[in-house]
Design a protein around this motif. Structure first.
Motif, short mmCIF file in Angstrom:
data_model
loop_
_atom_site.label_atom_id
_atom_site.label_comp_id
_atom_site.label_asym_id
_atom_site.label_seq_id
_atom_site.Cartn_x
_atom_site.Cartn_y
_atom_site.Cartn_z
N PHE A 1 3.46 -12.96 63.16
CA PHE A 1 4.69 -13.47 64.30
C PHE A 1 3.93 -13.52 65.69
O PHE A 1 4.62 -13.65 66.68
CB PHE A 1 5.86 -12.51 64.31
CG PHE A 1 5.56 -11.22 64.04
CD1 PHE A 1 5.18 -10.17 65.10
CD2 PHE A 1 5.40 -10.41 62.73
CE1 PHE A 1 4.53 -8.99 65.01
CE2 PHE A 1 4.82 -9.21 62.54
CZ PHE A 1 4.50 -8.45 63.71
N GLY B 1 -4.07 -7.33 71.64
CA GLY B 1 -5.40 -6.35 71.23
C GLY B 1 -4.40 -5.34 70.27
O GLY B 1 -3.54 -5.03 70.53
N SER C 1 0.58 1.22 71.62
CA SER C 1 1.28 0.83 70.35
C SER C 1 0.05 0.32 69.28
O SER C 1 -0.67 -0.16 69.83
CB SER C 1 2.25 -0.09 70.78
OG SER C 1 2.59 -0.74 69.70
N SER D 1 3.81 -0.11 64.78
CA SER D 1 4.54 -1.30 64.70
C SER D 1 4.69 -1.09 63.09
O SER D 1 3.75 -1.30 62.48
CB SER D 1 3.73 -2.40 65.16
OG SER D 1 3.41 -2.53 66.43
N HIS E 1 7.75 -2.70 61.43
CA HIS E 1 8.36 -4.37 60.97
C HIS E 1 8.85 -4.60 59.88
O HIS E 1 9.34 -5.58 59.51
CB HIS E 1 7.43 -5.22 61.49
CG HIS E 1 6.91 -5.29 63.04
ND1 HIS E 1 7.68 -4.67 63.94
CD2 HIS E 1 5.67 -5.29 63.43
CE1 HIS E 1 7.20 -4.95 65.15
NE2 HIS E 1 5.87 -5.29 64.82
N ASN F 1 10.57 -12.79 69.01
CA ASN F 1 10.10 -13.65 70.24
C ASN F 1 9.40 -15.01 69.42
O ASN F 1 8.32 -14.99 69.01
CB ASN F 1 9.44 -13.15 71.04
CG ASN F 1 9.44 -13.80 72.43
OD1 ASN F 1 10.17 -14.84 72.64
ND2 ASN F 1 8.95 -13.16 73.49
N1 SAH Z 1 -1.59 -4.19 68.44
C1 SAH Z 1 -0.52 -3.52 68.78
C2 SAH Z 1 0.17 -3.61 70.33
C3 SAH Z 1 0.68 -5.11 70.00
S1 SAH Z 1 2.09 -5.72 70.91
C4 SAH Z 1 0.68 -3.25 67.78
O1 SAH Z 1 0.60 -3.88 66.80
O2 SAH Z 1 1.32 -2.32 68.04
C5 SAH Z 1 3.33 -4.60 71.09
C6 SAH Z 1 4.44 -5.04 70.06
O3 SAH Z 1 4.89 -6.24 70.07
C7 SAH Z 1 3.89 -4.75 68.63
O4 SAH Z 1 5.06 -3.87 67.95
C8 SAH Z 1 3.93 -6.01 68.09
O5 SAH Z 1 4.16 -6.10 66.65
C9 SAH Z 1 5.08 -6.79 68.81
N2 SAH Z 1 5.04 -8.37 68.78
C10 SAH Z 1 4.05 -9.22 68.74
N3 SAH Z 1 4.42 -10.41 68.71
C11 SAH Z 1 5.76 -10.52 68.48
C12 SAH Z 1 6.77 -11.15 68.70
N4 SAH Z 1 6.49 -12.75 68.79
N5 SAH Z 1 8.10 -10.93 68.60
C13 SAH Z 1 8.28 -9.67 68.80
N6 SAH Z 1 7.53 -8.75 68.65
C14 SAH Z 1 6.19 -8.79 68.55
#
Ligand code: SAH
Length: 346
Positions: free
Chosen positions: A114, A155, A187, A210, A212, A290
């Protein structure tokens, strides 16, 4: 060339001594470096020393390529690194201060389905200086002080472990931004080894994981990292982290319609967290996904989200839905870089 913006004070001292300068110059240099001041404007550094620095050191900075300002005041930046890589950062205003969301890598190799940051894979990891530069550039542009940092941009921070730790320690430095760990969040997508290692650093930053999905089957479908560190392994590392540090972990959970947002998913999630993390007050941060144009993921309706929250709370799991800042400017990381790379001839 030596990246002097990434150096700890003692390393900078050794470097300055090697140049044949006096020790106190390192202090002056550190001060300017961490106020984002370029060499030519460092007023108490003598010209001769500046010349030596110009010949042996670099101060990696980022240049602003694009800026978007949201109606809620959030600012999204597309920065360009010295080698042409694009990275994104977000500046957010809260009542408790200003937060910058920094990128730790240009691109990402974790492959979450995603996420826009990972679409083109990983270009390279960022140096500590390049993470700091994002903050210094945002401060200069807004004219406001940054008080909080979240390492949640592009990243995977634990895929760039050493530089991220260095970045955090430099943020902590009293002569630098002096941002304490309690005002820093990190994160991770769930690199269990990184979580275990991080527990021993003595850095009380807020750790988010994360998650999910509540089962391996569902998580495998959206997060390839789950094949390497399945949920049981990940949560065992989280438990170890909690036992060692006494710090609770918060879990991020992107609600994706038809994939992980049913009432039953909420129940499975609550049971999973309670049984694997006994004694830890678990907090779940829900993010309605998103949608990105490259993938067909949708968020459920508001009612589904509310049901998910109330089900978690009924089962004793604290949950909040993340306030969305900057939705009108593609503030989720990865989208601007993706667009920029997409525009370039390959
Ligand atoms: N690599 C780290 C930081 C990523 S961004 C991580 O995976 O945790 C921070 C958060 O945004 C993460 O939980 C990631 O899974 C989430 N994220 C990324 N793309 C997204 C999207 N399109 N919609 C909602 N959350 C998203």
């Amino acid at each position: 060339m030596n990246d002097i913006l990434s150096m700890y004070p003692d390393e900078l001292t050794a470097f300055v001594l090697e140049l044949g300068e006096e020790k106190y110059r390192a202090k002056q240099l550190f001060y300017w470096l961490h106020r984002g001041v370029p060499l030519e404007r460092m007023s108490n550094i003598p010209n001769k020393m500046k010349e030596k620095l110009a010949g042996s050191a670099v101060i990696p900075s980022v240049t602003m390529e694009e800026k978007r300002v949201s109606s809620d005041g959030t600012v999204k930046y597309l920065f360009r690194c010295h080698d042409g890589e694009y990275i994104e950062s977000v500046f957010m205003r809260h009542d408790y201060g200003n937060t910058v969301c920094v990128s730790s890598q240009a691109g990402c190799r974790m492959g979450c389905r995603f996420c826009a940051s990972t679409l083109q894979g990983l270009s390279r990891s960022l140096a500590a200086s390049e993470m700091l530069s994002q903050i210094y550039a945002a401060q200069e542009d807004t004219g406001e002080r940054v008080t909080n940092v979240v390492i949640m941009g592009m990243g995977e921070p634990f895929d760039n472990y050493d530089n991220v730790i260095r970045f955090i320690r430099l943020l902590n430095n009293e002569q630098g931004l002096n941002i304490g760990c309690r005002r820093i969040s990190l994160s991770t997508c769930g690199l269990a080894d990184g979580i275990r290692r991080f527990a021993n650093e003595g850095l009380p930053v807020t750790l988010s994981v994360s998650l999910h999905a509540p089962t391996d089957e569902q998580r495998n479908a959206i997060m390839p990292v789950n094949r390497r560190y399945p949920i049981s392994v990940l949560l065992a590392a989280c438990r170890e982290y909690f036992e060692k540090t006494g710090r609770r972990i918060s879990f991020e959970y992107a609600l994706i319609d038809g994939q992980n947002n049913s009432e039953k998913d909420a129940q499975t999630l609550a049971a999973l967290l309670k049984s694997n993390l006994p004694g830890m007050a678990v907090h779940v941060n829900l993010i309605p996904v998103n949608p990105i144009k490259e993938r067909d993921f949708r968020r459920g309706d508001k009612k589904m989200t509310e049901k998910f929250v109330s089900e978690l709370e009924r089962l004793g799991v604290n949950a909040t839905v993340r306030r969305r800042l900057g939705a009108d400017i593609d503030a989720s990381c990865g989208q601007l870089r993706q667009r920029r790379i997409g525009e370039m001839p390959q």
